[in-house]
Design a protein around this motif. Structure first.
Motif, short mmCIF file in Angstrom:
data_model
loop_
_atom_site.label_atom_id
_atom_site.label_comp_id
_atom_site.label_asym_id
_atom_site.label_seq_id
_atom_site.Cartn_x
_atom_site.Cartn_y
_atom_site.Cartn_z
N ARG A 31 0.83 -1.20 0.00
CA ARG A 31 0.00 0.00 0.00
C ARG A 31 0.87 1.26 0.00
O ARG A 31 0.57 2.22 -0.71
CB ARG A 31 -0.92 -0.02 1.22
N GLN A 32 1.95 1.25 0.76
CA GLN A 32 2.85 2.40 0.78
C GLN A 32 3.50 2.61 -0.59
O GLN A 32 3.67 3.75 -1.04
CB GLN A 32 3.91 2.22 1.86
N ALA A 33 3.85 1.50 -1.23
CA ALA A 33 4.44 1.59 -2.57
C ALA A 33 3.44 2.18 -3.56
O ALA A 33 3.80 2.98 -4.42
CB ALA A 33 4.90 0.20 -3.04
N GLN A 34 2.17 1.80 -3.43
CA GLN A 34 1.13 2.35 -4.30
C GLN A 34 0.98 3.85 -4.09
O GLN A 34 0.84 4.62 -5.05
CB GLN A 34 -0.20 1.66 -4.03
N ARG A 35 1.00 4.28 -2.82
CA ARG A 35 0.86 5.70 -2.53
C ARG A 35 2.04 6.49 -3.09
O ARG A 35 1.87 7.57 -3.65
CB ARG A 35 0.74 5.95 -1.02
N ASN A 36 3.24 5.94 -2.95
CA ASN A 36 4.42 6.62 -3.50
C ASN A 36 4.36 6.69 -5.02
O ASN A 36 4.68 7.72 -5.62
CB ASN A 36 5.69 5.90 -3.06
N ALA A 37 3.95 5.58 -5.66
CA ALA A 37 3.91 5.53 -7.11
C ALA A 37 2.88 6.49 -7.69
O ALA A 37 3.08 7.07 -8.76
CB ALA A 37 3.62 4.10 -7.58
N SER A 38 1.77 6.66 -6.98
CA SER A 38 0.70 7.54 -7.48
C SER A 38 0.91 8.99 -7.06
O SER A 38 0.16 9.87 -7.48
CB SER A 38 -0.66 7.06 -6.97
N GLY A 39 1.93 9.24 -6.23
CA GLY A 39 2.21 10.60 -5.82
C GLY A 39 1.19 11.19 -4.88
O GLY A 39 0.97 12.41 -4.88
N GLU A 40 0.55 10.33 -4.07
CA GLU A 40 -0.44 10.84 -3.12
C GLU A 40 0.22 11.79 -2.12
O GLU A 40 1.32 11.55 -1.65
CB GLU A 40 -1.11 9.67 -2.38
N ILE A 41 -0.49 12.87 -1.82
CA ILE A 41 0.03 13.90 -0.92
C ILE A 41 -0.29 13.56 0.53
O ILE A 41 -1.38 13.09 0.83
CB ILE A 41 -0.57 15.27 -1.28
N GLY A 42 0.65 13.81 1.41
CA GLY A 42 0.40 13.65 2.84
C GLY A 42 0.65 12.25 3.33
O GLY A 42 1.15 11.38 2.62
N GLN A 43 0.29 12.02 4.58
CA GLN A 43 0.50 10.74 5.24
C GLN A 43 -0.83 10.10 5.60
O GLN A 43 -1.76 10.79 6.01
CB GLN A 43 1.33 10.94 6.52
N ASP A 44 -0.91 8.81 5.42
CA ASP A 44 -2.07 8.04 5.86
C ASP A 44 -1.77 7.61 7.31
O ASP A 44 -1.02 6.67 7.55
CB ASP A 44 -2.28 6.82 4.96
N VAL A 45 -2.36 8.33 8.25
CA VAL A 45 -2.02 8.12 9.66
C VAL A 45 -2.43 6.73 10.13
O VAL A 45 -1.72 6.09 10.90
CB VAL A 45 -2.69 9.21 10.54
N GLN A 46 -3.58 6.24 9.69
CA GLN A 46 -4.01 4.90 10.08
C GLN A 46 -3.01 3.86 9.60
O GLN A 46 -2.68 2.91 10.32
CB GLN A 46 -5.40 4.60 9.52
#
Length: 219
Positions: A95-110
């Motif tokens: 999931r973290q790799a997906q967020r990095n690859a898509s350039g999602e902004i911010g942190q998913d605190v959960q």
């Protein structure tokens, strides 16, 4: 028994000021392209076989609904609750790799919180401590990371540091009952240690009191 927080943090993605994303590696890209959860295929029985034939005769339409961040974290939390900690950690990394690859902004605190839980459950105590410490630095207003950090300090026999962490948890949320119960446990641990010191110094009555405290801790 010391209680570890499993309750969910608010279902929000908090944006850190000036946050930068690390460059996406080939390994991250590979993980980002795969599914997060590998569910077993359903048996093709009864009317499903006929439905598959009809589907082949009609235009293909994707009716699937993408999972929300809350859906994902709910499933990861359930994995941890079921004792599937290694599998949960692998999903979190994907999931973290997906967020990095898509350039999602911010942190998913959960997701950060669940990663720390997964690390602790897999025996990676030092890494879990670092993960919780990072959360307490970035989000000191959240009591759960402070509470769980205290539980790891107890395992490392760092009683004073556990006390400080629980104090911060209750400062963040004075009504957080889990932290209150854990702080009571820490007071008992400190009392036990002091009674043992008094016993070593020659106070006979301290031995019986230490045993009484120990019996409470073992319940």
């Amino acid at each position: 028994m010391f209680q570890i927080s499993r309750r969910f943090l608010p279902a929000l993605v908090l944006v850190a000021c000036g946050g930068l994303h690390a460059p996406t590696t080939l390994a991250q890209s590979a993980s980002a392209n795969g599914p997060l959860f590998i569910d077993p295929p359903q048996a093709d029985e009864g009317w499903q076989g006929l439905a598959n034939v009809l589907d082949a005769l009609t235009p293909s339409v994707d009716t699937s609904i993408p999972m929300t961040p809350s859906d994902i974290t709910n499933r990861i939390a359930q994995m941890l609750n079921d004792g599937r900690s290694q599998e949960a950690l692998e999903v979190i990394e994907k999931r973290q790799a997906q967020r990095n690859a898509s350039g999602e902004i911010g942190q998913d605190v959960q997701l950060m919180f669940l990663r720390a839980r997964a690390l602790a459950a897999n025996g990676k105590t030092n890494e879990a401590v670092d993960a919780y410490l990072a959360m307490t630095t970035d989000y000191p207003e959240l009591p759960e990371p402070w509470n769980n950090l205290a539980s790891l300090y107890i395992k490392q026999q760092k009683i004073d540091m556990a006390y400080d962490a629980l104090t911060m948890a209750l400062r963040a949320d004075p009504n957080y009952t889990t932290a209150k119960a854990n702080l009571a446990q820490v007071h008992l641990l400190k009392a036990y240690a002091l009674y043992r010191e008094a016993e070593s110094a020659g106070m006979r009555a301290a031995a019986a009191r230490a045993q009484a405290v120990q019996s409470i801790l073992q319940r």
